[in-house]
Motif scaffolding. Structure first.
Motif, PDB file in Angstrom:
ATOM      1  N   VAL A 164       0.863  -1.174   0.000  1.00 11.31           N
ATOM      2  CA  VAL A 164       0.000   0.000   0.000  1.00 11.31           C
ATOM      3  C   VAL A 164       0.899   1.223   0.000  1.00 11.31           C
ATOM      4  CG1 VAL A 164      -1.782   1.288   1.215  1.00 11.31           C
ATOM      5  CG2 VAL A 164      -1.819  -1.218   1.239  1.00 11.31           C
ATOM      6  N   GLY A 165       0.712   2.113  -0.986  1.00 14.06           N
ATOM      7  CA  GLY A 165       1.570   3.279  -1.109  1.00 14.06           C
ATOM      8  C   GLY A 165       0.789   4.566  -1.180  1.00 14.06           C
ATOM      9  N   SER A 166       1.400   5.624  -0.672  1.00 17.29           N
ATOM     10  CA  SER A 166       0.809   6.961  -0.738  1.00 17.29           C
ATOM     11  C   SER A 166       1.842   7.912  -1.305  1.00 17.29           C
ATOM     12  CB  SER A 166       0.386   7.423   0.663  1.00 17.29           C
ATOM     13  OG  SER A 166      -0.269   8.677   0.609  1.00 17.29           O
ATOM     14  N   ILE A 171       4.646   5.236  -6.239  1.00 16.51           N
ATOM     15  CA  ILE A 171       5.588   4.989  -7.335  1.00 16.51           C
ATOM     16  C   ILE A 171       6.567   3.886  -6.949  1.00 16.51           C
ATOM     17  CG2 ILE A 171       7.464   5.972  -8.710  1.00 16.51           C
ATOM     18  CD1 ILE A 171       4.875   7.082  -9.581  1.00 16.51           C
ATOM     19  N   MET A 172       7.115   3.995  -5.736  1.00  9.72           N
ATOM     20  CA  MET A 172       8.051   2.977  -5.266  1.00  9.72           C
ATOM     21  C   MET A 172       7.355   1.619  -5.135  1.00  9.72           C
ATOM     22  SD  MET A 172      11.022   4.449  -4.995  1.00  9.72           S
ATOM     23  CE  MET A 172      10.507   5.214  -6.528  1.00  9.72           C
ATOM     24  N   GLY A 173       6.114   1.636  -4.666  1.00 13.91           N
ATOM     25  CA  GLY A 173       5.375   0.388  -4.543  1.00 13.91           C
ATOM     26  C   GLY A 173       5.154  -0.278  -5.877  1.00 13.91           C
ATOM     27  N   LEU A 174       4.886   0.516  -6.897  1.00 13.55           N
ATOM     28  CA  LEU A 174       4.714  -0.030  -8.242  1.00 13.55           C
ATOM     29  C   LEU A 174       6.006  -0.651  -8.746  1.00 13.55           C
ATOM     30  CD1 LEU A 174       3.176  -0.532 -10.827  1.00 13.55           C
ATOM     31  CD2 LEU A 174       3.538   1.873 -11.456  1.00 13.55           C
ATOM     32  N   MET A 175       7.134  -0.005  -8.434  1.00 14.78           N
ATOM     33  CA  MET A 175       8.427  -0.559  -8.843  1.00 14.78           C
ATOM     34  C   MET A 175       8.651  -1.954  -8.257  1.00 14.78           C
ATOM     35  SD  MET A 175       9.850   1.827 -10.740  1.00 14.78           S
ATOM     36  CE  MET A 175      11.612   1.600 -10.735  1.00 14.78           C
ATOM     37  N   GLU A 247      -2.171  -1.304  -3.698  1.00 14.34           N
ATOM     38  CA  GLU A 247      -3.246  -0.342  -3.477  1.00 14.34           C
ATOM     39  C   GLU A 247      -2.616   1.039  -3.305  1.00 14.34           C
ATOM     40  OE1 GLU A 247      -5.745  -1.659  -0.292  1.00 14.34           O
ATOM     41  OE2 GLU A 247      -6.193  -3.580  -1.249  1.00 14.34           O
ATOM     42  N   ILE A 248      -3.216   2.041  -3.932  1.00 13.64           N
ATOM     43  CA  ILE A 248      -2.649   3.395  -3.964  1.00 13.64           C
ATOM     44  C   ILE A 248      -3.642   4.386  -3.372  1.00 13.64           C
ATOM     45  CG2 ILE A 248      -2.006   5.276  -5.513  1.00 13.64           C
ATOM     46  CD1 ILE A 248      -0.685   3.216  -7.318  1.00 13.64           C
TER      47      ILE A 248
END
Length: 478
Positions: A164-166, A171-175, A247-248
């Motif tokens: 889960v990224g905010s 962006i880092m989570g997608l990487m 999840e973003i």
């Protein structure tokens, strides 16, 4: 209070006890016999159960089955390991046989009651192994520290099941989410070697369709295509395509909030002189303060979990999550129905006016991760949630300018902490302005610094995610 909220309240003391118990095992490994260590950890997982996902994909409610064990552990065992006080080791040893009997009784009755739903092997597979969940906070260039986290966890052999990224954390989570196997060097090398800042940060045109206005348009698509072509060899994925669930978090600004596009358009036309930069930052600080003073007009939108966003392009969601209000505007300028349709439905359902940076409402969204797990998004409910904050008001020197904004974000970060199993606040992240790094050596140093900050916690991470031995080895009927 939601049913997930009630479950959190019921189990919070056990979650906090579990954190202290892990610290005890690492700091004094000889304090308890290995069989007792496994017993307490199994019991903690069992007592915190609410729903269990069967092999057929149905959820079975087990709250009543474990209620007696949960209450007894909170009353009898939790006080033996008080926070900030000496652990009552002898008492833990003495009560272990009683705990073993209660665990055996609870487990046997549960298996008998739900004999048509699941067996002992499936139950023990759930309870013996925690799955990893990552929560990645925002902070512009400060969020690059998450690359160090990924590298360390890869080295330790742990793969996340949910991220889960905010803001920058999205962006880092997608990487990380694009591949279950992670190659730190390939990811670092995929970052652009040269960056055309004028192409990525274009002056705001005065038009905003879905995104909150800012001095610049954020053309993240241009950068993303280059990175993903390097890593994947094809265009950007949708949420449903990712091998690791992502999840973003974005901030939804509800109808009723007022702003003037013209003010941001004028700021976007200025050249980047020191005076103009101060004016842009003033707009940014003003926008964040204005938003924070109107919490009733803000709502959290979680792409990937929000109804209808399962097929939404991930980078579009990340763009909104990174759109710093007053400074960076992200918007969609095409009419692809698979993108626009779901977005318009979200806007209509939530009565939204615009979307902006997830950090405004929830910069380290541990509660989002916990609730996602409880909903069954990854099947298991037995997880170790690790949250990482790169934007706390701790930094010195050039980062002092951000402290007012960090202080605005801080209350939500603190409120989310209890939902994580482990929370790390980085003390020396790079500057938030260092959003793009076109030097491999600089990126390598950022990763190295982050890993060094995490190194003292490695024994606790290992212990928390260690798989328990089979139930029959240390407990149950021989």
């Amino acid at each position: 209070m939601s049913r997930y909220g009630r479950h959190f309240v019921r189990t919070r003391e056990l979650k906090e006890f579990e954190r202290r118990f892990i610290e005890l095992l690492v700091d004094d490994s000889a304090s308890l016999h290995p069989r007792h260590q496994a017993l307490f950890r199994y019991a903690l997982s069992l007592a915190q159960m609410k729903e269990f996902r069967t092999a057929e994909g149905t959820d079975v409610d087990l709250a009543d089955d474990v209620d007696g064990l949960r209450r007894w552990m909170i009353e009898s065992i939790v006080p033996m390991l008080p926070p900030d006080k000496k652990a009552q080791i002898d008492s833990l040893r003495e009560i272990a046989p009683v705990l073993a009997l209660r665990v055996e009784k609870t487990r046997s009755q549960m298996l008998e009651r739900h004999v048509n739903d699941f067996g002992s092997e499936a139950l023990d597979d759930e309870l013996r192994k925690k799955r990893l969940v990552l929560v990645l906070g925002g902070g512009g260039g400060s969020g690059l520290v998450h690359l160090g986290t990924f590298a360390l966890l890869k080295e330790l052999g742990f793969t996340p099941e949910l991220i889960v990224g905010s803001s920058m954390g999205s962006i880092m989570g997608l990487m990380r989410a694009i591949d279950r196997s992670y190659d730190p060097i390939s990811v670092a090398m995929a970052f652009p070697k040269s960056v055309d800042y004028n192409a990525i940060f274009r002056p705001f045109s005065g038009f905003s369709r879905f995104g909150f206005p800012g001095a610049f348009h954020l053309n993240i698509m241009r950068l993303a295509r280059e990175v993903f072509e390097e890593l994947l060899g094809h265009s950007m994925p949708r949420f449903s395509d990712l091998p690791i669930r992502l999840e973003i978090v974005a901030t939804g600004v509800r109808k009723g909030f007022r702003f003037d596009d013209r003010e941001y358009e004028q700021a976007g036309d200025e050249s980047l002189t020191p005076l103009a930069l101060r004016r842009k930052l003033k707009l940014f600080f003003g926008a964040v303060r204005q938003l924070s003073k109107n919490p009733r007009l803000l709502t959290q939108v979680v792409f990937g979990a929000e109804e209808g966003t399962e097929q939404f392009p991930v980078i579009e969601a990340a763009g909104f999550s990174c759109a710093v209000p007053g400074l960076l505007n992200y918007d969609i300028f095409h009419d692809d129905p698979e993108t626009i349709g779901p977005l318009e439905q979200v806007f209509e359902r939530r009565q939204l006016l615009r979307l902006c940076d997830g950090g405004v409402i929830n910069n380290v969204p541990s509660k989002v991760a916990w609730e996602s797990v409880q909903r069954g998004s990854i099947g298991t409910r037995n997880t170790h949630i690790m949250s990482f904050d790169a934007f706390a008001p701790l930094s010195k020197g050039s980062n002092l300018i951000w402290i007012p904004i960090q202080q605005i974000a801080r209350p939500a970060v603190v409120a989310n902490m209890p939902y994580s199993s482990y929370h790390k606040t980085f003390r020396n992240p790079p500057s938030p302005l260092q959003i793009l790094v076109n030097s491999y050596s600089k990126l390598k140093q950022i990763i190295k610094n982050a890993r060094e900050e995490l190194e003292p916690d490695v024994p606790y991470i290992r212990e928390s995610l260690k798989e328990l031995p089979p139930y029959g080895v240390w407990g149950g009927k021989k």
